[in-house]
Motif scaffolding. Structure first.
Motif, PDB file in Angstrom:
ATOM      1  N   LYS A   1      69.289  44.659  28.332  1.00  0.00           N
ATOM      2  CA  LYS A   1      68.188  45.109  27.475  1.00  0.00           C
ATOM      3  C   LYS A   1      68.589  44.849  26.030  1.00  0.00           C
ATOM      4  N   ILE A   2      67.617  44.497  25.209  1.00  0.00           N
ATOM      5  CA  ILE A   2      67.837  44.359  23.775  1.00  0.00           C
ATOM      6  C   ILE A   2      66.933  45.379  23.077  1.00  0.00           C
ATOM      7  N   ILE A   3      67.542  46.177  22.227  1.00  0.00           N
ATOM      8  CA  ILE A   3      66.822  47.202  21.478  1.00  0.00           C
ATOM      9  C   ILE A   3      66.780  46.758  20.018  1.00  0.00           C
ATOM     10  N   VAL A   4      65.576  46.611  19.471  1.00  0.00           N
ATOM     11  CA  VAL A   4      65.427  46.129  18.092  1.00  0.00           C
ATOM     12  C   VAL A   4      64.646  47.164  17.286  1.00  0.00           C
ATOM     13  N   PRO A   5      65.273  47.743  16.249  1.00  0.00           N
ATOM     14  CA  PRO A   5      64.528  48.662  15.377  1.00  0.00           C
ATOM     15  C   PRO A   5      63.404  47.914  14.665  1.00  0.00           C
ATOM     16  N   TYR A   6      62.246  48.557  14.510  1.00  0.00           N
ATOM     17  CA  TYR A   6      61.116  47.911  13.847  1.00  0.00           C
ATOM     18  C   TYR A   6      61.487  47.429  12.447  1.00  0.00           C
ATOM     19  N   GLU A   7      62.332  48.165  11.740  1.00  0.00           N
ATOM     20  CA  GLU A   7      62.705  47.785  10.376  1.00  0.00           C
ATOM     21  C   GLU A   7      63.385  46.426  10.321  1.00  0.00           C
ATOM     22  N   GLN A   8      63.953  45.965  11.430  1.00  0.00           N
ATOM     23  CA  GLN A   8      64.665  44.689  11.456  1.00  0.00           C
ATOM     24  C   GLN A   8      63.766  43.511  11.798  1.00  0.00           C
ATOM     25  N   ILE A   9      62.548  43.772  12.194  1.00  0.00           N
ATOM     26  CA  ILE A   9      61.643  42.695  12.599  1.00  0.00           C
ATOM     27  C   ILE A   9      60.917  42.173  11.366  1.00  0.00           C
TER      28      ILE A   9
ATOM     29  N   ALA B   1      57.133  49.279  23.601  1.00  0.00           N
ATOM     30  CA  ALA B   1      57.012  49.641  22.192  1.00  0.00           C
ATOM     31  C   ALA B   1      57.205  51.146  22.083  1.00  0.00           C
ATOM     32  N   ALA B   2      58.214  51.566  21.362  1.00  0.00           N
ATOM     33  CA  ALA B   2      58.515  52.988  21.223  1.00  0.00           C
ATOM     34  C   ALA B   2      58.128  53.457  19.829  1.00  0.00           C
ATOM     35  N   PHE B   3      58.659  54.585  19.423  1.00  0.00           N
ATOM     36  CA  PHE B   3      58.314  55.178  18.131  1.00  0.00           C
ATOM     37  C   PHE B   3      58.800  54.325  16.963  1.00  0.00           C
ATOM     38  N   ASP B   4      60.063  53.913  16.997  1.00  0.00           N
ATOM     39  CA  ASP B   4      60.634  53.170  15.879  1.00  0.00           C
ATOM     40  C   ASP B   4      61.467  51.970  16.315  1.00  0.00           C
ATOM     41  N   PHE B   5      61.262  51.526  17.563  1.00  0.00           N
ATOM     42  CA  PHE B   5      61.972  50.354  18.060  1.00  0.00           C
ATOM     43  C   PHE B   5      61.172  49.702  19.174  1.00  0.00           C
ATOM     44  N   VAL B   6      61.568  48.474  19.495  1.00  0.00           N
ATOM     45  CA  VAL B   6      60.984  47.766  20.628  1.00  0.00           C
ATOM     46  C   VAL B   6      62.121  47.468  21.602  1.00  0.00           C
ATOM     47  N   LEU B   7      61.819  47.581  22.889  1.00  0.00           N
ATOM     48  CA  LEU B   7      62.792  47.306  23.933  1.00  0.00           C
ATOM     49  C   LEU B   7      62.376  46.039  24.653  1.00  0.00           C
ATOM     50  N   LEU B   8      63.262  45.042  24.636  1.00  0.00           N
ATOM     51  CA  LEU B   8      63.044  43.795  25.357  1.00  0.00           C
ATOM     52  C   LEU B   8      63.970  43.834  26.561  1.00  0.00           C
TER      53      LEU B   8
END
Length: 131
Positions: free
Chosen positions: A15-23, A2-9
């Motif tokens: 790796k999949i990088i998903v911005p929090y705004e998209q969740i 869990a980063a500042f403005d995204f989550v890394l799976l």
């Protein structure tokens, strides 16, 4: 992660990088991730402890893992690690694959064959990076 403005799976091969705004929501699927132990700086060696004490900026600034531990990395900064690599970016219904050639806090630039595509960070659904 869990980063500042995204989550890394992370998987073994990508790796999949998903911005929090998209969740939109998070649902349990019956299996739970194993807890990754938090970084414990109590057990570090005396050399690293001394470097962290007297050269904090230099030591932490040279390690993405330490930057994440102390400051939480924003997406635009994390993506700098993948410059000149091929990535896949989901934008709406399209999946765009290209070489990441530029990153700033508002957009990324992908090179697709001989053309460049500018993608606003706010429009990114997710990013896939092969390991």
């Amino acid at each position: 992660m869990a980063a500042f403005d995204f989550v890394l799976l992370s998987r073994d091969d990508y790796k999949i990088i998903v911005p929090y705004e998209q969740i939109e929501s998070v649902k349990s699927s019956g299996c739970y991730a194993e807890l990754v132990p938090e970084a414990n700086l109590l057990n570090i060696g005396p050399r690293l402890r001394r470097k962290l004490t007297f050269q904090f900026g230099k030591v932490v600034g040279s390690s993405p893992e330490l930057i994440q531990l102390f400051f939480k990395i924003p997406l635009a900064v994390y993506l700098l690690l993948f410059e000149e690599q091929t990535i896949k970016v989901r934008v709406g219904r399209s999946l765009i694959e290209g070489v990441l050639v530029d990153v700033n806090k508002e957009s990324i630039v992908l090179k697709l064959n001989n053309e460049k595509s500018i993608i606003a960070i706010g429009n990114i659904g997710y990013i896939v990076v092969d390991k």
